[in-house]
Design a protein around this motif. Sequence first.
Motif, PDB file in Angstrom:
ATOM      1  N   ARG A   1       0.828  -1.211   0.000  1.00  0.00           N
ATOM      2  CA  ARG A   1       0.000   0.000   0.000  1.00  0.00           C
ATOM      3  C   ARG A   1       0.864   1.263   0.000  1.00  0.00           C
ATOM      4  NH1 ARG A   1      -1.994  -0.649   4.547  1.00  0.00           N
ATOM      5  NH2 ARG A   1      -1.279   1.171   5.671  1.00  0.00           N
ATOM      6  N   MET A   2       1.896   1.287   0.827  1.00  0.00           N
ATOM      7  CA  MET A   2       2.754   2.471   0.920  1.00  0.00           C
ATOM      8  C   MET A   2       3.607   2.637  -0.338  1.00  0.00           C
ATOM      9  SD  MET A   2       2.227   4.293   3.611  1.00  0.00           S
ATOM     10  CE  MET A   2       0.532   4.009   3.192  1.00  0.00           C
ATOM     11  N   LEU A   3       3.972   1.546  -0.958  1.00  0.00           N
ATOM     12  CA  LEU A   3       4.712   1.643  -2.214  1.00  0.00           C
ATOM     13  C   LEU A   3       3.838   2.256  -3.297  1.00  0.00           C
ATOM     14  CD1 LEU A   3       7.334   1.162  -3.722  1.00  0.00           C
ATOM     15  CD2 LEU A   3       6.631  -1.213  -4.067  1.00  0.00           C
ATOM     16  N   GLU A   4       2.577   1.903  -3.316  1.00  0.00           N
ATOM     17  CA  GLU A   4       1.658   2.509  -4.280  1.00  0.00           C
ATOM     18  C   GLU A   4       1.481   3.999  -3.994  1.00  0.00           C
ATOM     19  OE1 GLU A   4      -0.323   3.123  -7.549  1.00  0.00           O
ATOM     20  OE2 GLU A   4       0.675   1.237  -7.071  1.00  0.00           O
ATOM     21  N   GLU A   5       1.360   4.371  -2.728  1.00  0.00           N
ATOM     22  CA  GLU A   5       1.284   5.787  -2.355  1.00  0.00           C
ATOM     23  C   GLU A   5       2.553   6.521  -2.796  1.00  0.00           C
ATOM     24  OE1 GLU A   5      -1.250   7.580  -0.927  1.00  0.00           O
ATOM     25  OE2 GLU A   5      -2.483   5.797  -1.144  1.00  0.00           O
ATOM     26  N   MET A   6       3.696   5.867  -2.609  1.00  0.00           N
ATOM     27  CA  MET A   6       4.960   6.479  -2.996  1.00  0.00           C
ATOM     28  C   MET A   6       5.035   6.682  -4.502  1.00  0.00           C
ATOM     29  SD  MET A   6       7.724   7.806  -1.956  1.00  0.00           S
ATOM     30  CE  MET A   6       8.133   8.808  -3.381  1.00  0.00           C
ATOM     31  N   ARG A   7       4.553   5.726  -5.259  1.00  0.00           N
ATOM     32  CA  ARG A   7       4.544   5.876  -6.719  1.00  0.00           C
ATOM     33  C   ARG A   7       3.694   7.073  -7.140  1.00  0.00           C
ATOM     34  NH1 ARG A   7       3.546  -0.052  -6.874  1.00  0.00           N
ATOM     35  NH2 ARG A   7       5.591  -1.029  -7.100  1.00  0.00           N
ATOM     36  N   GLU A   8       2.554   7.257  -6.488  1.00  0.00           N
ATOM     37  CA  GLU A   8       1.692   8.401  -6.778  1.00  0.00           C
ATOM     38  C   GLU A   8       2.420   9.708  -6.453  1.00  0.00           C
ATOM     39  OE1 GLU A   8      -1.422   8.549  -8.103  1.00  0.00           O
ATOM     40  OE2 GLU A   8      -1.447   6.379  -8.399  1.00  0.00           O
ATOM     41  N   PHE A   9       3.083   9.737  -5.309  1.00  0.00           N
ATOM     42  CA  PHE A   9       3.832  10.931  -4.924  1.00  0.00           C
ATOM     43  C   PHE A   9       4.979  11.174  -5.903  1.00  0.00           C
ATOM     44  CE2 PHE A   9       7.106  13.239  -2.528  1.00  0.00           C
ATOM     45  CZ  PHE A   9       6.380  14.347  -2.136  1.00  0.00           C
ATOM     46  N   ALA A  10       5.674  10.118  -6.279  1.00  0.00           N
ATOM     47  CA  ALA A  10       6.800  10.233  -7.204  1.00  0.00           C
ATOM     48  C   ALA A  10       6.348  10.753  -8.565  1.00  0.00           C
ATOM     49  CB  ALA A  10       7.510   8.891  -7.353  1.00  0.00           C
ATOM     50  N   ASP A  11       5.230  10.257  -9.062  1.00  0.00           N
ATOM     51  CA  ASP A  11       4.721  10.739 -10.353  1.00  0.00           C
ATOM     52  C   ASP A  11       4.460  12.240 -10.295  1.00  0.00           C
ATOM     53  OD1 ASP A  11       4.837   8.185 -11.417  1.00  0.00           O
ATOM     54  OD2 ASP A  11       2.675   7.811 -11.220  1.00  0.00           O
ATOM     55  N   TRP A  12       3.816  12.675  -9.212  1.00  0.00           N
ATOM     56  CA  TRP A  12       3.545  14.100  -9.056  1.00  0.00           C
ATOM     57  C   TRP A  12       4.857  14.883  -8.925  1.00  0.00           C
ATOM     58  CZ3 TRP A  12       4.975  16.956  -4.770  1.00  0.00           C
ATOM     59  CH2 TRP A  12       4.609  18.309  -4.830  1.00  0.00           C
ATOM     60  N   ALA A  13       5.794  14.389  -8.106  1.00  0.00           N
ATOM     61  CA  ALA A  13       7.060  15.093  -7.872  1.00  0.00           C
ATOM     62  C   ALA A  13       7.885  15.192  -9.157  1.00  0.00           C
ATOM     63  CB  ALA A  13       7.860  14.390  -6.777  1.00  0.00           C
ATOM     64  N   GLU A  14       7.885  14.132  -9.941  1.00  0.00           N
ATOM     65  CA  GLU A  14       8.631  14.159 -11.217  1.00  0.00           C
ATOM     66  C   GLU A  14       8.060  15.234 -12.139  1.00  0.00           C
ATOM     67  OE1 GLU A  14      11.287  12.491 -12.414  1.00  0.00           O
ATOM     68  OE2 GLU A  14      11.582  10.959 -10.877  1.00  0.00           O
ATOM     69  N   GLU A  15       6.753  15.293 -12.193  1.00  0.00           N
ATOM     70  CA  GLU A  15       6.107  16.314 -13.037  1.00  0.00           C
ATOM     71  C   GLU A  15       6.424  17.711 -12.520  1.00  0.00           C
ATOM     72  OE1 GLU A  15       1.573  17.654 -13.941  1.00  0.00           O
ATOM     73  OE2 GLU A  15       2.000  15.502 -14.100  1.00  0.00           O
ATOM     74  N   GLU A  16       6.355  17.877 -11.209  1.00  0.00           N
ATOM     75  CA  GLU A  16       6.634  19.175 -10.599  1.00  0.00           C
ATOM     76  C   GLU A  16       8.097  19.567 -10.811  1.00  0.00           C
ATOM     77  OE1 GLU A  16       5.541  22.608  -9.119  1.00  0.00           O
ATOM     78  OE2 GLU A  16       4.090  20.975  -9.266  1.00  0.00           O
ATOM     79  N   PHE A  17       8.984  18.607 -10.710  1.00  0.00           N
ATOM     80  CA  PHE A  17      10.420  18.895 -10.863  1.00  0.00           C
ATOM     81  C   PHE A  17      10.739  19.346 -12.292  1.00  0.00           C
ATOM     82  CE2 PHE A  17      14.962  18.143 -11.190  1.00  0.00           C
ATOM     83  CZ  PHE A  17      15.420  18.590  -9.964  1.00  0.00           C
ATOM     84  N   SER A  18       9.988  18.857 -13.252  1.00  0.00           N
ATOM     85  CA  SER A  18      10.256  19.193 -14.659  1.00  0.00           C
ATOM     86  C   SER A  18       9.812  20.612 -15.019  1.00  0.00           C
ATOM     87  CB  SER A  18       9.594  18.184 -15.585  1.00  0.00           C
ATOM     88  OG  SER A  18       8.188  18.313 -15.540  1.00  0.00           O
ATOM     89  N   ARG A  19       9.071  21.270 -14.136  1.00  0.00           N
ATOM     90  CA  ARG A  19       8.652  22.658 -14.373  1.00  0.00           C
ATOM     91  C   ARG A  19       9.854  23.587 -14.276  1.00  0.00           C
ATOM     92  NH1 ARG A  19       2.955  23.612 -11.362  1.00  0.00           N
ATOM     93  NH2 ARG A  19       2.942  25.358 -12.782  1.00  0.00           N
ATOM     94  N   PRO A  20       9.804  24.680 -15.010  1.00  0.00           N
ATOM     95  CA  PRO A  20      10.928  25.641 -14.908  1.00  0.00           C
ATOM     96  C   PRO A  20      10.963  26.362 -13.573  1.00  0.00           C
ATOM     97  CG  PRO A  20       9.284  26.368 -16.541  1.00  0.00           C
ATOM     98  CD  PRO A  20       8.819  25.064 -15.983  1.00  0.00           C
TER      99      PRO A  20
END
Length: 139
Positions: free
Chosen positions: A120-139
Amino acid sequence: MTRKGSTKSVDTAFAQGRLENARAYLEAADNLMTLAEEGDNSNPILSHVVNAAIAYADALTAKYLGEINQKDHAAIVRLLRDALGNRLPQKQARRLETIISLKDAVQYGARSGRHSEASRMLEEMREFADWAEEEFSRP
């Protein structure tokens, strides 16, 4: 680098390094989960999940604020809010808080982590990671 309260100033290269570490921690958690069986102690998986969450948050705060959290891991959400403002969705803030709240129990405690909790926590982490990766790619 100078210290300011419970934060530490970092240069721009630090953000990329923490992002790479976050990805590596997440990959390690995925790999361990693949090998784990029901009944195994899942604390090593959960520990990697926690470390991935911290590293992703550090990458974002380093990039957008030039600072990372120090010592008080519970304060990481406030620092991320300082860095991103309203771009930090409440759902992601809660997700990060939930993952970080496991740190002491899984890294310093004596109880064995459950396979279902790690999944369950790994799935939560994947969701957070997807969001963080997208956020990190912003200028």
